[in-house]
Design a protein around this motif. Structure first.
Motif, mmCIF file in Angstrom:
data_model
loop_
_atom_site.group_PDB
_atom_site.id
_atom_site.type_symbol
_atom_site.label_atom_id
_atom_site.label_comp_id
_atom_site.label_asym_id
_atom_site.label_seq_id
_atom_site.Cartn_x
_atom_site.Cartn_y
_atom_site.Cartn_z
ATOM 1 N N GLN A 12 4.686 -1.889 -5.749
ATOM 2 C CA GLN A 12 3.351 -1.355 -5.994
ATOM 3 C C GLN A 12 2.709 -1.997 -7.206
ATOM 4 O O GLN A 12 3.401 -2.445 -8.116
ATOM 5 C CB GLN A 12 3.422 0.154 -6.259
ATOM 6 C CG GLN A 12 3.959 0.972 -5.128
ATOM 7 C CD GLN A 12 3.981 2.453 -5.473
ATOM 8 O OE1 GLN A 12 3.939 2.837 -6.641
ATOM 9 N NE2 GLN A 12 4.046 3.288 -4.457
ATOM 10 N N GLN B 252 -1.790 2.749 -1.324
ATOM 11 C CA GLN B 252 -0.545 3.470 -1.538
ATOM 12 C C GLN B 252 -0.277 4.511 -0.451
ATOM 13 O O GLN B 252 -1.176 5.222 -0.019
ATOM 14 C CB GLN B 252 -0.580 4.158 -2.899
ATOM 15 C CG GLN B 252 0.700 4.835 -3.281
ATOM 16 C CD GLN B 252 0.640 5.415 -4.689
ATOM 17 O OE1 GLN B 252 -0.437 5.608 -5.242
ATOM 18 N NE2 GLN B 252 1.775 5.689 -5.260
ATOM 19 N N LEU C 281 2.569 2.348 4.020
ATOM 20 C CA LEU C 281 3.601 1.476 4.587
ATOM 21 C C LEU C 281 4.919 2.227 4.721
ATOM 22 O O LEU C 281 5.313 2.968 3.813
ATOM 23 C CB LEU C 281 3.783 0.226 3.726
ATOM 24 C CG LEU C 281 2.604 -0.735 3.710
ATOM 25 C CD1 LEU C 281 2.810 -1.821 2.669
ATOM 26 C CD2 LEU C 281 2.399 -1.353 5.081
ATOM 27 N N THR D 229 10.456 -0.030 2.368
ATOM 28 C CA THR D 229 10.523 -0.163 0.916
ATOM 29 C C THR D 229 9.378 -1.049 0.428
ATOM 30 O O THR D 229 9.132 -2.116 0.993
ATOM 31 C CB THR D 229 11.872 -0.793 0.502
ATOM 32 O OG1 THR D 229 12.928 -0.064 1.115
ATOM 33 C CG2 THR D 229 12.028 -0.788 -1.005
ATOM 34 N N THR D 230 8.696 -0.605 -0.628
ATOM 35 C CA THR D 230 7.513 -1.326 -1.105
ATOM 36 C C THR D 230 7.604 -1.654 -2.595
ATOM 37 O O THR D 230 8.395 -1.053 -3.323
ATOM 38 C CB THR D 230 6.232 -0.492 -0.889
ATOM 39 O OG1 THR D 230 6.332 0.715 -1.644
ATOM 40 C CG2 THR D 230 6.006 -0.184 0.579
ATOM 41 N N GLU E 238 0.147 -1.624 -2.303
ATOM 42 C CA GLU E 238 1.564 -1.938 -2.142
ATOM 43 C C GLU E 238 1.789 -2.820 -0.926
ATOM 44 O O GLU E 238 0.920 -2.941 -0.058
ATOM 45 C CB GLU E 238 2.393 -0.659 -2.056
ATOM 46 C CG GLU E 238 2.013 0.280 -0.940
ATOM 47 C CD GLU E 238 2.742 1.625 -1.007
ATOM 48 O OE1 GLU E 238 3.400 1.931 -2.018
ATOM 49 O OE2 GLU E 238 2.646 2.371 -0.027
ATOM 50 N N MET E 239 2.970 -3.433 -0.912
ATOM 51 C CA MET E 239 3.377 -4.239 0.232
ATOM 52 C C MET E 239 4.892 -4.108 0.383
ATOM 53 O O MET E 239 5.585 -3.693 -0.551
ATOM 54 C CB MET E 239 2.950 -5.698 0.077
ATOM 55 C CG MET E 239 3.511 -6.412 -1.113
ATOM 56 S SD MET E 239 2.780 -8.046 -1.327
ATOM 57 C CE MET E 239 4.072 -9.043 -0.680
ATOM 58 N N HIS E 240 5.373 -4.442 1.560
ATOM 59 C CA HIS E 240 6.807 -4.379 1.809
ATOM 60 C C HIS E 240 7.553 -5.401 0.958
ATOM 61 O O HIS E 240 7.061 -6.513 0.746
ATOM 62 C CB HIS E 240 7.113 -4.630 3.291
ATOM 63 C CG HIS E 240 6.784 -3.477 4.163
ATOM 64 N ND1 HIS E 240 6.246 -3.625 5.415
ATOM 65 C CD2 HIS E 240 6.907 -2.137 3.984
ATOM 66 C CE1 HIS E 240 6.055 -2.446 5.968
ATOM 67 N NE2 HIS E 240 6.451 -1.524 5.120
ATOM 68 N N THR E 241 8.729 -5.015 0.512
ATOM 69 C CA THR E 241 9.527 -5.893 -0.345
ATOM 70 C C THR E 241 9.999 -7.154 0.379
ATOM 71 O O THR E 241 10.325 -8.146 -0.268
ATOM 72 C CB THR E 241 10.760 -5.152 -0.898
ATOM 73 O OG1 THR E 241 11.507 -4.597 0.196
ATOM 74 C CG2 THR E 241 10.344 -4.046 -1.860
ATOM 75 N N ILE F 282 -1.541 -5.929 2.607
ATOM 76 C CA ILE F 282 -1.416 -5.272 1.305
ATOM 77 C C ILE F 282 -2.239 -4.002 1.424
ATOM 78 O O ILE F 282 -3.459 -4.052 1.540
ATOM 79 C CB ILE F 282 -1.895 -6.182 0.157
ATOM 80 C CG1 ILE F 282 -1.016 -7.433 0.095
ATOM 81 C CG2 ILE F 282 -1.878 -5.412 -1.166
ATOM 82 C CD1 ILE F 282 -1.419 -8.438 -0.967
ATOM 83 N N ARG F 283 -1.534 -2.870 1.437
ATOM 84 C CA ARG F 283 -2.146 -1.586 1.790
ATOM 85 C C ARG F 283 -2.375 -0.694 0.592
ATOM 86 O O ARG F 283 -1.756 -0.848 -0.440
ATOM 87 C CB ARG F 283 -1.226 -0.814 2.759
ATOM 88 C CG ARG F 283 -0.823 -1.511 4.016
ATOM 89 C CD ARG F 283 -1.713 -1.349 5.218
ATOM 90 N NE ARG F 283 -2.623 -0.262 5.300
ATOM 91 C CZ ARG F 283 -2.594 0.703 6.213
ATOM 92 N NH1 ARG F 283 -1.622 0.743 7.115
ATOM 93 N NH2 ARG F 283 -3.527 1.624 6.248
#
Length: 186
Positions: free
Chosen positions: A100, A91, A94, A97-98, A113-116, A88-89
Motif C-alpha cells: 500500500q 484500498q 484487491l 496480499t498487497t 494498493e497492488m498485489h505483491t 493499482i486499486r
C-alpha cells in the motif's frame, strides 16, 4: 484516395472530445470529463492508437493502470502491445496480499494498493491514468511499483492540468511524464 476524406489531426480531435463541466465537483473547478471521448468509437480508437504508437518500440513489460479510468486505457493498451496489465486499486479492493501507499489529497488522504506479485524486480512498467492534476495518485503508483523492484519508464495520461503542478512534481521526482492534451486552469 477519396478527396472527401481529410487527414485527421489527432490531438485537436481528441481535445474536442473532452467535455468541460464547470463547477464540479465544487465551485471553481473545471472538470475535464473523458467519457465522451470513450463513448465515441473513432475517438477511442484514435486515443489508443496514440499510445500504441508511442510505446510500440519501447515496449514495456507491463502496463499499470490507476484506479479507475487508468484501467480503461491501460487494459486496452496492454492488449494492443501484448503485455500484462497491473491494476493499482483503491484500498480494500484487491483479494490477495498487497502493498500500500498513502498519499495526501487536498482534504485528507487516500491509499492505493497492488498485489505483491503484480510485478517482479527489473520489470519495465508504464504507469497510466486519465488525468494528471496534483500528481499524488501517480506518485503513489510509482512508489508501489518501485517498492517491488520495477522501473517505471514513464507516467502517461490523456490530460495534464499543468497549473496544478502535478506533472512538474512527478518530473522533479525523476519520472518521465507524457500527456496527449494540456488544459489551463483546474
Amino acid at each position: 484516395m477519396n478527396p472527401d476524406i481529410q487527414a485527421l489531426d489527432a490531438i485537436p480531435f481528441l481535445r474536442q472530445q473532452i467535455r468541460t463541466v464547470a463547477d464540479w465537483p465544487e465551485p471553481g473547478v473545471q472538470f475535464r470529463d473523458i467519457t465522451p471521448l470513450l463513448a465515441n468509437p473513432r475517438a477511442f480508437r484514435v486515443l489508443i492508437d496514440q499510445f500504441v504508437h508511442r510505446y510500440f518500440d519501447a515496449r514495456p513489460d507491463a502496463i499499470a493502470g490507476l484506479d479507475a479510468r487508468g484501467f480503461i486505457i491501460g487494459s486496452v493498451l496492454a492488449y494492443e502491445l501484448n503485455v500484462g496489465f497491473v491494476p493499482i486499486r483503491k484500498q480494500g479492493k484487491l483479494p490477495f496480499t498487497t502493498v500500500q501507499e498513502t498519499y495526501e489529497l487536498e482534504y485528507g488522504s487516500a491509499t492505493v494498493e497492488m498485489h505483491t506479485d503484480a510485478v517482479k524486480a527489473g520489470d519495465r512498467v508504464l504507469l497510466i491514468d486519465d488525468l494528471i492534476a496534483t500528481g499524488g495518485t501517480m506518485m503513489a503508483g510509482k512508489r508501489l511499483l518501485e517498492r517491488l523492484g520495477a522501473t517505471v519508464i514513464e507516467g502517461a495520461a490523456i490530460v495534464d492540468l499543468p497549473e496544478l503542478g502535478g506533472s512538474a512534481k512527478l518530473r522533479a521526482a525523476g519520472l518521465k511524464v507524457f500527456s496527449l492534451v494540456d488544459f489551463d486552469g483546474h
